[in-house]
Design a protein around this motif. Structure first.
Motif, short mmCIF file in Angstrom:
data_model
loop_
_atom_site.label_atom_id
_atom_site.label_comp_id
_atom_site.label_asym_id
_atom_site.label_seq_id
_atom_site.Cartn_x
_atom_site.Cartn_y
_atom_site.Cartn_z
N GLN A 292 28.49 -63.50 -18.50
CA GLN A 292 29.45 -64.10 -17.77
C GLN A 292 30.56 -64.06 -19.10
N LYS A 293 30.23 -64.12 -20.21
CA LYS A 293 31.16 -64.07 -21.39
C LYS A 293 31.18 -62.65 -22.32
N LEU A 294 30.16 -62.17 -21.85
CA LEU A 294 30.54 -60.60 -22.99
C LEU A 294 29.96 -59.68 -22.00
N ARG A 295 30.90 -59.15 -23.00
CA ARG A 295 29.81 -57.70 -22.01
C ARG A 295 29.69 -56.77 -23.28
N VAL A 296 29.57 -55.61 -23.16
CA VAL A 296 29.02 -54.52 -24.48
C VAL A 296 28.33 -53.58 -24.02
N LYS A 297 29.19 -52.13 -23.33
CA LYS A 297 29.04 -51.28 -23.11
C LYS A 297 30.65 -50.18 -22.82
N THR A 298 30.48 -50.20 -24.36
CA THR A 298 31.24 -50.11 -24.68
C THR A 298 31.19 -49.04 -26.10
#
Length: 546
Positions: A292-298
């Motif tokens: 919901q608050k965190l994206r780690v895909k880069t």
């Protein structure tokens, strides 16, 4: 018994009738008497219904919206509501470190001022490393890099590291160099150790600067938490609901994740990982994270340094230094390896490239893997100086420019001195916008202020914030306020694949919004930089109020 059954049926029917007659819909929060504007400045309503952190209803208060009820009702008193700001490229954790541990050197007009501030900071922090950030020799009368000699005489026994405003150069004293194992015979690939007359000056660029930072910045979990929360407080003050942190290790991201899980860190974060095996093992090989608050895909890469410190990689020498073309900070093998890993694991790549040679280098390597139009949204961070012959590659391979509109006006006093005629290729916001009809804007904080209003000001005026600088840089590259606001709301969300989640005020989207007393579209640019939000909301929760 027969009478009893009849009575039960009558009661049940009455209950169903009452239930069906009550068309009210219970939600968590109602916001009334507002002026809600979209990114084009159009009025889209005066009433919000918010439930479970999302916009349940956006529109005018009428007979259709009367059905919404809530225990919490807010009267907005005619104030203006907009989608919350997104910083599409910053160093969120770096901002926090600066706040809690570094001497602020950004306003110094001479090296003497730097020394005075560092001396005071050294007395306040009575042991360990003395750290400072923000100096810029381009703002001094003597525009040459400073040397370590004064630091050596004042602090012979304490290590000192002063980071330049762009983060790509540091000035270190003898003690700091010794602790880092750097001497006049040292050589670091992808960096530069400045030597004059056979002696270290204390200036280190790019990867060489990173090596001494690794020695100086040994941080406990408690320090990291304090820095993150300090950065969050500052972001909320300026209406930021989401940031992209352009380069972190898994140890920092894990702390971010844990703080978000317990509700301490409420800001949304698109975290880019540094290209190291330890980070790949934690995230890349496991498919990354999209919470919901965190994206780690880069994966975040660096192709060169910064223009101000002459680390940006140019095809031809600098106009003010005929012996230098800058620094290429990554090898062809390393960028290929990172691109292949990203492509195979469906990760984005975001590569820092400022000079025209670095941008061409990255475009060429991206094209090996992307091959055609696509929706992988690989990015070039900064895309600051691009040879016109290379423009088409952004469109041909669906490469997204991630530009910081504030850089054009911050650099304008000296950029032409560095570039000569190539200034016509630099800071081409409108040109690069034209290929995809969107781009990612950001502050690059702490290189620049975290206040997104400065980016909007720079984007629409192409003028310096300094009253003494009256001319404009590349006036034809100015954009309108609507485009500028989109570049700091819905487009950074799109750059993080969150365009259906946040960045706009629409039914079903996360209730991330900001409240201003005035209509931004009615303000002059000079008025805009003086205004800050009254409130900042994330997922339907007020996280900041004046």
């Amino acid at each position: 018994m027969k009478y009893f059954r009849y009575l039960c049926a009558l009661v049940l029917g009455f209950v169903i009738f009452v239930k069906c007659s009550d068309n009210s819909i219970q939600v968590d929060l109602l916001v009334k008497n507002a002026h809600i504007l979209n990114s084009d400045g159009e009025f889209i309503g005066d009433f919000l219904a918010i439930n479970k952190g999302k916009f349940e209803y956006v529109g005018v208060f009428d007979k259709h919206s009367e059905k919404y009820t809530a225990d919490s009702v807010i009267d907005c008193s005619g104030n203006y509501i907009y989608a919350g700001f997104h910083d599409g490229h910053c160093h969120f954790y770096g901002l926090g470190k600066n706040i809690i541990a570094y001497a602020e050197l950004g306003n110094c007009s001479s090296f003497k001022e730097v020394i005075n501030i560092v001396k005071k900071h050294g007395s306040d922090v009575q042991s360990g490393w003395i750290l400072g950030r923000g100096w810029d020799q381009n703002n001094w009368k003597d525009k040459k890099f400073p040397t370590k000699h004064m630091l050596d005489s004042i602090f012979p026994e304490r290590p000192v590291m002063l980071t330049r405003v762009d983060g790509h150069a540091v000035l270190a004293n003898a003690k700091a160099l010794k602790l880092s194992g750097i001497d006049s015979t040292s050589s670091i690939e992808g960096g530069e150790i400045e030597i004059r007359n056979g002696k270290l000056t204390g200036i280190l660029l790019d990867v060489a600067a990173d090596s001494i930072k690794a020695t100086a910045e040994v941080e406990s979990s408690e320090f990291v938490e304090r820095a993150l929360l300090a950065a969050q407080d500052t972001c909320f003050k300026y209406g930021l609901v989401c940031v992209t942190d352009a380069g972190l290790d898994y140890s920092h991201i894990d702390i971010i994740d844990s703080l978000q899980e317990v509700g301490k860190l409420k800001i949304k974060i698109n975290a880019m990982i540094n290209p190291e095996e330890k980070n790949y093992k934690r995230y890349l090989y496991n498919g990354g994270v999209d919470k919901q608050k965190l994206r780690v895909k880069t994966i975040k890469l660096y192709a060169d340094g910064a223009l101000g410190s002459r680390g940006a990689k140019l095809t031809n020498p600098y106009s003010d230094d005929s012996l230098s073309t800058g620094i290429l900070t990554i090898s062809p093998e390393d960028i290929d390896n990172a691109c292949k890993l990203a492509y195979d694991h469906n990760f984005q790549v975001a590569c820092h490239a400022i000079g025209d040679s670095a941008n061409r280098f990255v475009l060429n390597h991206y094209s090996k893997y992307l091959k055609d139009t696509n929706d992988r949204r690989w990015r070039i961070e900064h895309a600051q100086i691009v040879d016109p012959n290379d423009y088409a590659m952004f469109q041909d391979y669906s490469i997204i420019p991630s530009m910081q509109t504030c850089h054009a006006t911050s650099d304008m006093e000296w950029a032409e001195t560095r570039l000569g005629h190539r200034i016509d290729w630099a800071y081409q916001t409108n040109k690069l916008l034209g290929f995809h009809k969107w781009f990612i804007n950001g502050t690059d904080c702490p290189v620049e202020s975290i206040n997104p209003m400065y980016n909007i000001y720079a984007a629409i005026t192409r003028k310096s914030l300094k009253p003494s600088v009256e001319w404009k840089i590349g006036e034809d590259q100015a954009i309108d306020i609507s485009t500028a606001i989109k570049s700091l709301t819905e487009w950074p969300a799109k750059g993080a694949f969150w365009e259906n989640k946040t960045g706009r005020i629409e039914k079903g989207m996360d209730a991330d919004f900001i409240v201003f007393k005035k209509n931004l579209f009615d303000l002059s640019p000079e008025q805009m930089i003086k205004i800050t939000p009254e409130e900042t909301w994330i997922d339907g929760e007020m996280v900041y109020s004046k």
